[in-house]
Scaffold this motif. Structure first.
Motif, PDB file in Angstrom:
ATOM      1  N   HIS A 190      -7.107   7.995  -3.196  1.00 59.26           N
ATOM      2  CA  HIS A 190      -6.620   8.048  -1.810  1.00 59.26           C
ATOM      3  C   HIS A 190      -5.570   9.139  -1.632  1.00 59.26           C
ATOM      4  O   HIS A 190      -5.672   9.976  -0.743  1.00 59.26           O
ATOM      5  CB  HIS A 190      -6.047   6.679  -1.427  1.00 59.26           C
ATOM      6  N   ASP A 191      -4.546   9.114  -2.503  1.00 58.17           N
ATOM      7  CA  ASP A 191      -3.387   9.989  -2.312  1.00 58.17           C
ATOM      8  C   ASP A 191      -3.594  11.408  -2.838  1.00 58.17           C
ATOM      9  O   ASP A 191      -3.137  12.368  -2.222  1.00 58.17           O
ATOM     10  CB  ASP A 191      -2.153   9.391  -3.009  1.00 58.17           C
ATOM     11  N   VAL A 192      -4.263  11.560  -3.963  1.00 54.57           N
ATOM     12  CA  VAL A 192      -4.374  12.868  -4.599  1.00 54.57           C
ATOM     13  C   VAL A 192      -5.703  13.547  -4.267  1.00 54.57           C
ATOM     14  O   VAL A 192      -5.728  14.676  -3.796  1.00 54.57           O
ATOM     15  CB  VAL A 192      -4.214  12.748  -6.131  1.00 54.57           C
TER      16      VAL A 192
ATOM     17  N   GLU B 250     -10.072  -7.307  -5.191  1.00 53.28           N
ATOM     18  CA  GLU B 250      -8.704  -6.879  -5.445  1.00 53.28           C
ATOM     19  C   GLU B 250      -8.369  -5.597  -4.691  1.00 53.28           C
ATOM     20  O   GLU B 250      -7.213  -5.347  -4.366  1.00 53.28           O
ATOM     21  CB  GLU B 250      -8.480  -6.669  -6.951  1.00 53.28           C
ATOM     22  N   LEU B 251      -9.361  -4.783  -4.396  1.00 57.67           N
ATOM     23  CA  LEU B 251      -9.113  -3.523  -3.700  1.00 57.67           C
ATOM     24  C   LEU B 251      -8.782  -3.735  -2.228  1.00 57.67           C
ATOM     25  O   LEU B 251      -8.099  -2.915  -1.618  1.00 57.67           O
ATOM     26  CB  LEU B 251     -10.323  -2.596  -3.805  1.00 57.67           C
ATOM     27  N   THR B 252      -9.256  -4.811  -1.651  1.00 57.02           N
ATOM     28  CA  THR B 252      -9.067  -4.998  -0.206  1.00 57.02           C
ATOM     29  C   THR B 252      -7.599  -5.124   0.164  1.00 57.02           C
ATOM     30  O   THR B 252      -7.208  -4.719   1.258  1.00 57.02           O
ATOM     31  CB  THR B 252      -9.851  -6.220   0.302  1.00 57.02           C
TER      32      THR B 252
ATOM     33  N   LEU C  12      -2.332   1.580   1.757  1.00 57.38           N
ATOM     34  CA  LEU C  12      -2.852   2.940   1.867  1.00 57.38           C
ATOM     35  C   LEU C  12      -3.268   3.209   3.308  1.00 57.38           C
ATOM     36  O   LEU C  12      -4.233   2.628   3.803  1.00 57.38           O
ATOM     37  CB  LEU C  12      -4.037   3.131   0.909  1.00 57.38           C
ATOM     38  N   ASP C  13      -2.546   4.107   3.953  1.00 50.25           N
ATOM     39  CA  ASP C  13      -2.699   4.280   5.400  1.00 50.25           C
ATOM     40  C   ASP C  13      -4.072   4.769   5.854  1.00 50.25           C
ATOM     41  O   ASP C  13      -4.502   4.475   6.965  1.00 50.25           O
ATOM     42  CB  ASP C  13      -1.610   5.211   5.942  1.00 50.25           C
TER      43      ASP C  13
END
Length: 155
Positions: free
Chosen positions: A6-8, A21-23, A29-30
């Motif tokens: 997401h970020d990188v 677990e990801l939900t 995470l915007d």
């Protein structure tokens, strides 16, 4: 991993079959949003309706997908048994117990390498020595010729 993607890497899409677990990361995470396929339960079966909707699946459909994919009945039955244990709430140490009783988690038989015929062993030695990131194109071609030669000798 999800945070890194997401970020990188700024991934636009990530598909996962049943990682509940990801939900929870959706709140952190915007740019993440969960989607799922609409499912209908009918006559003790699951029907995937080919419609992607917002949200997360309310449960795992991995066993149902396995049935649809044609897994043998005994494999599906074993998966259902494992799921029943996991859902019973007695999960402390249960994964280790389950892993001990599944053939796919048994250590590999290392004695197999001792039974390899010498020519195949020679081929494996050539492959083991290859360092792909350090090869010139010519060296790579020479290795392919050597492997081909060894293969032809085997018949």
């Amino acid at each position: 991993v999800m945070e890194y993607l997401h970020d990188v890497k700024k991934c636009r899409t990530l598909f996962a079959t049943h990682y509940h677990e990801l939900t929870g990361l959706q709140e952190k995470l915007d740019k993440m949003s969960c989607r799922t396929v609409r499912v209908k339960e009918w006559q003790d079966k699951i029907v995937f309706l080919h419609e992607v909707i917002a949200g997360a699946a309310d449960r795992s459909y991995g066993i149902h997908v396995g049935k649809l994919a044609g897994l043998p009945a005994d494999v599906v039955k074993r998966a259902e048994d494992v799921l029943r244990v996991l859902e019973s709430g007695e999960q402390a140490g249960i994964l280790d117990h389950i892993a001990e009783h599944l053939p796919i988690f048994k250590p590999a038989d290392t004695s197999v390498e001792q039974d390899i015929d010498p020519e195949l062993g020679e081929l494996l030695d050539v492959i083991d020595q290859v360092k792909p990131d350090e090869l010139t194109p010519r060296e790579a071609l020479d290795i392919l010729y050597k492997i081909s030669e060894l293969r032809q000798r085997r018949g």
